[in-house]
Design a protein around this motif. Structure first.
Motif, PDB file in Angstrom:
ATOM      1  N   PHE A 113       9.909  -0.957 -10.760  1.00 28.27           N
ATOM      2  CA  PHE A 113       9.800  -0.827  -9.304  1.00 28.27           C
ATOM      3  C   PHE A 113      10.368   0.522  -8.853  1.00 28.27           C
ATOM      4  O   PHE A 113       9.796   1.208  -8.003  1.00 28.27           O
ATOM      5  CB  PHE A 113      10.575  -1.981  -8.672  1.00 28.27           C
ATOM      6  CG  PHE A 113      10.377  -2.117  -7.192  1.00 28.27           C
ATOM      7  CD1 PHE A 113       9.161  -2.528  -6.690  1.00 28.27           C
ATOM      8  CD2 PHE A 113      11.404  -1.850  -6.304  1.00 28.27           C
ATOM      9  CE1 PHE A 113       8.970  -2.668  -5.322  1.00 28.27           C
ATOM     10  CE2 PHE A 113      11.226  -1.989  -4.952  1.00 28.27           C
ATOM     11  CZ  PHE A 113      10.008  -2.399  -4.457  1.00 28.27           C
ATOM     12  N   MET A 116       8.110   3.390  -9.879  1.00 23.54           N
ATOM     13  CA  MET A 116       6.901   3.435  -9.054  1.00 23.54           C
ATOM     14  C   MET A 116       7.178   4.039  -7.673  1.00 23.54           C
ATOM     15  O   MET A 116       6.253   4.266  -6.899  1.00 23.54           O
ATOM     16  CB  MET A 116       6.338   2.023  -8.852  1.00 23.54           C
ATOM     17  CG  MET A 116       5.763   1.393 -10.100  1.00 23.54           C
ATOM     18  SD  MET A 116       5.377  -0.351  -9.804  1.00 23.54           S
ATOM     19  CE  MET A 116       3.911  -0.219  -8.771  1.00 23.54           C
ATOM     20  N   GLY A 118       9.249   2.451  -5.481  1.00 19.45           N
ATOM     21  CA  GLY A 118       9.444   1.319  -4.571  1.00 19.45           C
ATOM     22  C   GLY A 118      10.708   1.393  -3.744  1.00 19.45           C
ATOM     23  O   GLY A 118      10.805   0.774  -2.694  1.00 19.45           O
ATOM     24  N   PHE A 119      11.687   2.171  -4.220  1.00 15.59           N
ATOM     25  CA  PHE A 119      12.943   2.224  -3.474  1.00 15.59           C
ATOM     26  C   PHE A 119      12.956   3.330  -2.437  1.00 15.59           C
ATOM     27  O   PHE A 119      13.929   3.470  -1.711  1.00 15.59           O
ATOM     28  CB  PHE A 119      14.124   2.431  -4.433  1.00 15.59           C
ATOM     29  CG  PHE A 119      14.492   1.184  -5.173  1.00 15.59           C
ATOM     30  CD1 PHE A 119      14.948   0.067  -4.483  1.00 15.59           C
ATOM     31  CD2 PHE A 119      14.365   1.100  -6.550  1.00 15.59           C
ATOM     32  CE1 PHE A 119      15.287  -1.098  -5.152  1.00 15.59           C
ATOM     33  CE2 PHE A 119      14.698  -0.063  -7.226  1.00 15.59           C
ATOM     34  CZ  PHE A 119      15.158  -1.168  -6.529  1.00 15.59           C
ATOM     35  N   PRO A 121      10.320   4.374   0.046  1.00 18.16           N
ATOM     36  CA  PRO A 121       9.297   4.569   1.078  1.00 18.16           C
ATOM     37  C   PRO A 121       9.928   5.130   2.345  1.00 18.16           C
ATOM     38  O   PRO A 121      11.081   4.832   2.646  1.00 18.16           O
ATOM     39  CB  PRO A 121       8.752   3.164   1.321  1.00 18.16           C
ATOM     40  CG  PRO A 121       9.862   2.259   0.945  1.00 18.16           C
ATOM     41  CD  PRO A 121      10.597   2.952  -0.168  1.00 18.16           C
ATOM     42  N   TYR A 159       7.721   1.214   5.211  1.00 19.02           N
ATOM     43  CA  TYR A 159       7.820   0.483   3.952  1.00 19.02           C
ATOM     44  C   TYR A 159       6.658   0.834   3.039  1.00 19.02           C
ATOM     45  O   TYR A 159       5.701   1.466   3.457  1.00 19.02           O
ATOM     46  CB  TYR A 159       7.866  -1.015   4.220  1.00 19.02           C
ATOM     47  CG  TYR A 159       9.061  -1.417   5.023  1.00 19.02           C
ATOM     48  CD1 TYR A 159      10.344  -1.128   4.564  1.00 19.02           C
ATOM     49  CD2 TYR A 159       8.915  -2.064   6.245  1.00 19.02           C
ATOM     50  CE1 TYR A 159      11.459  -1.489   5.296  1.00 19.02           C
ATOM     51  CE2 TYR A 159      10.028  -2.432   6.983  1.00 19.02           C
ATOM     52  CZ  TYR A 159      11.299  -2.139   6.515  1.00 19.02           C
ATOM     53  OH  TYR A 159      12.388  -2.494   7.235  1.00 19.02           O
ATOM     54  N   GLY A 160       6.752   0.366   1.833  1.00 18.49           N
ATOM     55  CA  GLY A 160       5.673   0.597   0.874  1.00 18.49           C
ATOM     56  C   GLY A 160       6.211   1.239  -0.390  1.00 18.49           C
ATOM     57  O   GLY A 160       7.254   0.839  -0.898  1.00 18.49           O
ATOM     58  N   PHE A 161       5.500   2.249  -0.885  1.00 19.40           N
ATOM     59  CA  PHE A 161       5.966   2.991  -2.046  1.00 19.40           C
ATOM     60  C   PHE A 161       6.085   4.455  -1.667  1.00 19.40           C
ATOM     61  O   PHE A 161       5.143   5.046  -1.163  1.00 19.40           O
ATOM     62  CB  PHE A 161       5.005   2.833  -3.230  1.00 19.40           C
ATOM     63  CG  PHE A 161       5.162   1.507  -3.907  1.00 19.40           C
ATOM     64  CD1 PHE A 161       6.072   1.348  -4.937  1.00 19.40           C
ATOM     65  CD2 PHE A 161       4.441   0.408  -3.475  1.00 19.40           C
ATOM     66  CE1 PHE A 161       6.253   0.120  -5.546  1.00 19.40           C
ATOM     67  CE2 PHE A 161       4.611  -0.827  -4.074  1.00 19.40           C
ATOM     68  CZ  PHE A 161       5.521  -0.971  -5.106  1.00 19.40           C
ATOM     69  N   LYS A 228      -1.092  -1.348  -3.847  1.00 19.83           N
ATOM     70  CA  LYS A 228      -1.619  -2.054  -2.684  1.00 19.83           C
ATOM     71  C   LYS A 228      -0.571  -1.988  -1.588  1.00 19.83           C
ATOM     72  O   LYS A 228       0.619  -2.099  -1.859  1.00 19.83           O
ATOM     73  CB  LYS A 228      -1.897  -3.516  -3.054  1.00 19.83           C
ATOM     74  CG  LYS A 228      -2.505  -4.331  -1.938  1.00 19.83           C
ATOM     75  CD  LYS A 228      -2.681  -5.777  -2.363  1.00 19.83           C
ATOM     76  CE  LYS A 228      -3.759  -5.929  -3.413  1.00 19.83           C
ATOM     77  NZ  LYS A 228      -3.279  -6.717  -4.537  1.00 19.83           N
ATOM     78  N   GLN A 229      -1.019  -1.785  -0.374  1.00 21.39           N
ATOM     79  CA  GLN A 229      -0.088  -1.821   0.748  1.00 21.39           C
ATOM     80  C   GLN A 229      -0.822  -2.362   1.965  1.00 21.39           C
ATOM     81  O   GLN A 229      -1.901  -1.889   2.300  1.00 21.39           O
ATOM     82  CB  GLN A 229       0.472  -0.420   1.038  1.00 21.39           C
ATOM     83  CG  GLN A 229       1.348  -0.344   2.268  1.00 21.39           C
ATOM     84  CD  GLN A 229       2.531  -1.313   2.212  1.00 21.39           C
ATOM     85  OE1 GLN A 229       3.232  -1.385   1.209  1.00 21.39           O
ATOM     86  NE2 GLN A 229       2.714  -2.103   3.263  1.00 21.39           N
ATOM     87  N   ASP A 230      -0.226  -3.337   2.604  1.00 22.00           N
ATOM     88  CA  ASP A 230      -0.831  -3.867   3.829  1.00 22.00           C
ATOM     89  C   ASP A 230      -0.818  -2.786   4.908  1.00 22.00           C
ATOM     90  O   ASP A 230       0.157  -2.058   5.049  1.00 22.00           O
ATOM     91  CB  ASP A 230      -0.055  -5.077   4.349  1.00 22.00           C
ATOM     92  CG  ASP A 230      -0.312  -6.312   3.502  1.00 22.00           C
ATOM     93  OD1 ASP A 230      -0.989  -6.174   2.471  1.00 22.00           O
ATOM     94  OD2 ASP A 230       0.176  -7.392   3.868  1.00 22.00           O
ATOM     95  N   LEU A 232      -0.535  -2.550   8.635  1.00 18.43           N
ATOM     96  CA  LEU A 232      -0.062  -3.467   9.664  1.00 18.43           C
ATOM     97  C   LEU A 232      -0.170  -2.804  11.026  1.00 18.43           C
ATOM     98  O   LEU A 232       0.256  -1.659  11.190  1.00 18.43           O
ATOM     99  CB  LEU A 232       1.401  -3.823   9.409  1.00 18.43           C
ATOM    100  CG  LEU A 232       1.682  -4.527   8.082  1.00 18.43           C
ATOM    101  CD1 LEU A 232       3.103  -4.247   7.631  1.00 18.43           C
ATOM    102  CD2 LEU A 232       1.453  -6.014   8.219  1.00 18.43           C
ATOM    103  N   GLN A 235       3.237  -1.216  12.611  1.00 16.17           N
ATOM    104  CA  GLN A 235       4.289  -0.989  11.631  1.00 16.17           C
ATOM    105  C   GLN A 235       3.748  -0.102  10.511  1.00 16.17           C
ATOM    106  O   GLN A 235       2.990  -0.568   9.669  1.00 16.17           O
ATOM    107  CB  GLN A 235       4.765  -2.326  11.082  1.00 16.17           C
ATOM    108  CG  GLN A 235       6.048  -2.210  10.297  1.00 16.17           C
ATOM    109  CD  GLN A 235       6.630  -3.580  10.010  1.00 16.17           C
ATOM    110  OE1 GLN A 235       6.639  -4.445  10.870  1.00 16.17           O
ATOM    111  NE2 GLN A 235       7.093  -3.779   8.808  1.00 16.17           N
TER     112      GLN A 235
END
Lengths: 330, 547
Positions: A113, A116, A118-119, A121, A159-161, A228-230, A232, A235
């Motif tokens: 994570f 990638m 992930g920490f 974004p 948020y996200g990556f 993948k990222q929503d 929104l 947001q």
């Protein structure tokens, strides 16, 4: 408990199961082509899980099948089985083994994570506070008003990556603003004012997508990137990646967004650096002028009008547009 | 057995009721837990057909890549209501309402549930909920998925969505009332001679289920009522352009709906722990480990919900925290699986249909559990979230798990409920079709998801056609598989071979009364002299006295 197989058999079975699991872990071919720096990280992690899973699967299913055959009731035998009510060492063993596996997978997933991005974004977790602030403002400046708010006052966390540890603290090479709407993706290149229905990125470059949605929740997914990222509404989110393989890959909407959700597909084209420069130059040349670009404001158009305009860029059928037009003008 | 008149003079419960319920009593506000159990079971098995019909429609549409069989709106309405009906009007009422109500008083030596009227109210909330869902199709049907995420759920088919919310709130209320009843009944109504470690494991599972439902269901109700206000009364809790937040809904929804997964599987785990020892003729392996692992799943299960939201704008720490808490669930679940396998080991396994479905469940659940572990980790879930991989996974645990468990329970307890045996050859045909159909339908879905097919689509990329057609064939086999089952039940209910009190020579208390049990279960309450699973300890005369 004399039914427990002899140690030799256990050893042989153990070796065979291990070999099969290791082989299948590496040769399952379940995932598509790897086209981003994140993809091999995810795949290696998945393959480790497949290896462990295959071993557990064979052992448990094998024991079930063995028991069904070996311990079946024989004709005329109405007696009961052995009155074994438990076995503390055995139970401790099969509590400990999954616990160890789970802790190991948990730690491994933290590492993956982190690698990638992930920490990180939204640039909030870059090195020192001072360093993080400056690029962050520049970064969000180029976004739409919604994205611009993101950096201000910290009230809207992104948020996200984000940046992987490799590129932490660096500005991305290319930033693209991605907007999801029923039923299309719009890609805006703030540096050049290009607007497209397909995503074009150069290979090997650090690309940052700033993703939001205009109407309902969508989800930006490129299977070959394993990302993948929503998208929104209200947001903003970030997806930062380095494409590693030239080619054309699907961009798929993964969140139910309405009747034509399944048709909300486009593609990402990963160019060589030269091809990307050529594409960018040709698109900039095509731009009819800054004023007109600004005038294309999807917010003031119906979906059908908007889709008609960009229909040549996105794989949506004329019939669907017609249906949409019918829907929006009942 | 002519003890029925005695129950009139029973010192424990001097209710005024006839000797035997007539057929029409089953259509009334009846407070007998067995009547209520049958009401739940029959209702849920009817809705199973409705939900199954929708699944067949969906799979027919997906036999081709284009949207050419259903309109996309109707497709979404079917997919929303397929999920909703299968969860709220099939698995939950069948497993918890049906078997929970029917079996718990019988298993613990009680004459009824603690609050019989509450129990009847809980059941009678279900038919209106079903009517609301079916009625919503007049307004186009709710189309935002069973998750009904705003803003989509707020802008699509508002009237139908409102009816959908009301239906879920009704069944949620039913679930809360039922849970209170189960907890108090198991806590207070056990026959005095039953010690805590002699309570059948199904009851332990129902304790865990009920605690979970009590904690989580009100949160779903809250989320849905906010949604209802947004749709109908102009509030903007989840409207981003008016200051609302779309992700808050997802937290409220999944705080219930992840535990809902355990609501659907914990009672089934309980059923497994009952069926396997009886048909393997062996004590359950690790009684305490199984009982405590149910409670552990209940506890940890309250803290895993964000694993449904790894892509929905969730802070990094949350994604890691919920990755690890989700992985932890694998440990108690593993304990159960290993314990059941160890129960088979050294037994005298009888290939009854009940046992076949139980072992089939075990086999399916190993696969579904392993794919669940992969999904629980944030790095991999990012790729497969909202794809057919997820659809394959949860059908493995909900169909291969819960539905197999319900079938197993029907074959096991049908003789007790009706006094007649189900036909075994038909049962075996049913099992083979279901087993093959399940594997064909749900295994290829994993590959589809990983290759790039998202879920909830009416149209898809043509490269996925072959695997989708395989899935559709599997779904048709599953559709056909229910035919021998329904024929079997309808025929055996009136014409099946007489069962006797204890056809399986089982040791739990429900087998010490008549089949079907008399109205207040026993003339003289049984005395517990042994544990529920003490097979193989004593020679045959122990079993003879029971039967």
């Amino acid at each position: 408990m004399q039914q427990i197989p002899a140690p030799l058999w256990t050893l042989v079975i153990g070796i065979v199961v291990t070999l099969i699991s290791l082989w299948y872990g590496q040769n399952n071919n379940l995932l598509p082509v790897q086209a981003s720096e994140q993809a091999p990280l995810v795949d290696d992690f998945f393959n480790v899980m497949v290896t462990i899973g295959t071993a557990l699967f064979i052992v448990v299913q094998g024991t079930i099948i063995y028991s069904l055959i070996r311990f079946r009731r024989r004709k005329g035998d109405d007696t009961d089985g052995l009155p074994i009510e438990g076995n503390l060492p055995l139970e401790a063993f099969w509590t400990a083994i999954p616990a160890i596996i789970v802790v190991g997978l948990g730690l491994y997933s933290v590492v993956v994570f982190q690698d990638m991005g992930g920490f990180a974004p939204g640039g909030h977790h870059h090195g020192g506070m001072m360093m993080a602030q400056a690029p962050q403002h520049e970064m969000v400046d180029v976004g739409s008003p919604m994205l611009a708010q993101a950096g201000e006052g910290g009230s809207r966390q992104v948020y996200g990556f984000g940046a992987s540890p490799m590129v932490e603290g660096n500005r991305p090479d290319l930033t693209v603003n991605v907007t999801g709407m029923q039923y299309a993706w719009i890609f805006r290149y703030p540096d050049t004012a290009i607007v497209d229905g397909e995503l074009h990125v150069p290979v090997g470059q650090d690309v940052q997508l700033l993703i939001e949605a205009q109407d309902v929740i969508h989800s930006f997914w490129v299977p070959q990137f394993r990302l993948k990222q929503d998208a929104l509404p209200g947001q903003p989110a970030e997806l930062r990646f380095v494409a590693t393989k030239e080619g054309t890959y699907p961009v798929v909407c993964a969140e139910l967004c309405g009747a034509y959700h399944g048709g909300m597909r486009t593609q990402v084209i990963v160019h060589s650096l030269e091809d990307y420069a050529a594409w960018e130059a040709s698109r900039v040349a095509e731009l009819p002028g800054a004023a007109e670009t600004v005038a294309v404001n999807p917010a003031t158009m119906t979906d059908a009008e908007y889709l008609t305009q960009i229909a040549q860029d996105i794989p949506i059928e004329a019939t669907q547009i017609a249906q949409l037009a019918r829907l929006s003008n009942p | 057995m002519a003890q029925a008149d005695l129950s009139f003079n029973s010192p424990v419960a001097p209710h005024g009721h006839p000797d035997k319920w007539k057929w029409y009593h089953y259509f009334t506000f009846n407070v007998d837990h067995k009547v209520i159990g049958i009401q739940y079971l029959v209702t849920s098995f009817l809705f199973y057909l409705v939900g199954g019909f929708m699944a067949v429609m969906l799979r027919t549409e997906l036999a081709t890549p284009d949207s050419d069989f259903l309109s996309p709106e109707l497709y979404n309405a079917f997919l929303t209501n397929h999920g909703t009906i299968m969860i709220f009007l099939w698995i939950v009422p069948a497993a918890i309402g049906g078997f929970g109500n029917y079996l718990i008083p019988l298993m613990i030596g009680a004459r009824d549930m603690a609050f019989p009227k509450l129990n009847a109210i809980a059941f009678w909330l279900n038919p209106p909920a079903g009517a609301l869902l079916l009625g919503s199709f007049y307004f186009g049907g709710a189309q935002a998925g069973w998750t009904s995420y705003p803003p989509l759920s707020e802008i699509t088919a508002n009237a139908a969505q409102t009816l959908w919310i009301l239906a879920i709130v009704l069944v949620g209320t039913s679930s809360i009332l039922g849970s209170v009843n189960f907890l108090v009944t198991i806590w207070k109504m056990r026959v005095p001679s039953m010690k805590w470690d002699q309570i059948p494991l199904f009851c332990w599972a129902m304790v865990a289920t009920s605690i979970l439902a009590l904690f989580s269901t009100p949160v779903l109700a809250a989320g849905l009522i906010l949604l209802l206000f947004d749709i109908n009364f102009g509030t903007s809790f989840f409207k981003p352009d008016a200051g609302g937040n779309v992700v808050v809904y997802q937290h409220l929804f999944w705080f219930y709906s992840h535990p809902a997964v355990y609501l659907m599987i914990l009672p089934i785990f309980g059923i497994m722990s009952e069926v396997i020892p009886v048909h393997a003729r062996k004590p359950i392996f690790g009684y305490k480990a199984i009982a405590y692992s149910s409670l552990t799943i209940c506890l940890v299960g309250l803290f895993v919900w964000v694993h449904h939201m790894f892509t929905s704008g969730t802070p990094p720490w949350m994604r890691i925290f919920f990755t690890i808490s989700t992985l932890i669930v694998a440990v108690p679940t593993g304990i159960k699986i290993f314990s059941w396998v160890a129960t088979l080991w050294g037994g005298k396994i009888r290939y009854t249909t009940a046992m076949l479905f139980a072992v089939g469940l075990l086999s399916m659940f190993v696969f579904g559990g392993l794919s669940g572990v992969t999904l629980g980790t944030a790095p991999f879930d990012i790729h497969v979230h909202d794809t057919y991989y997820v659809v394959g996974h949860f059908h493995y645990v909900l169909f291969g798990g819960s539905v197999f468990g319900i079938y197993s329970a029907v074959y096991h307890w049908f003789p007790k409920i009706t006094g007649r045996m189900l036909n075994e050859p038909l049962g075996k045909i049913h099992f083979v079709l279901t087993f093959i159909g399940t594997i064909l339908t749900f295994t290829p879905m994993h590959a589809l998801g990983m290759q790039g097919m998202p879920r909830r689509v009416a149209m898809y990329d043509a490269q996925f056609t072959d695997l989708n057609q395989l899935v559709t064939v599997g779904a048709y086999i599953l559709a056909v598989s229910v035919i021998p089952f329904y024929i079997n039940v309808l025929w055996s209910w009136s014409k099946g071979q007489k069962a006797g009190d204890n056809p399986w020579n089982a040791l739990t208390l429900e087998w010490t009364t008549a089949s079907p049990p008399i109205i207040e279960n026993w003339d003289v309450l049984p005395v517990v002299t042994h544990g529920p699973y003490e097979y193989g300890h004593e020679p045959e005369e122990e079993l003879e006295t029971v039967s």
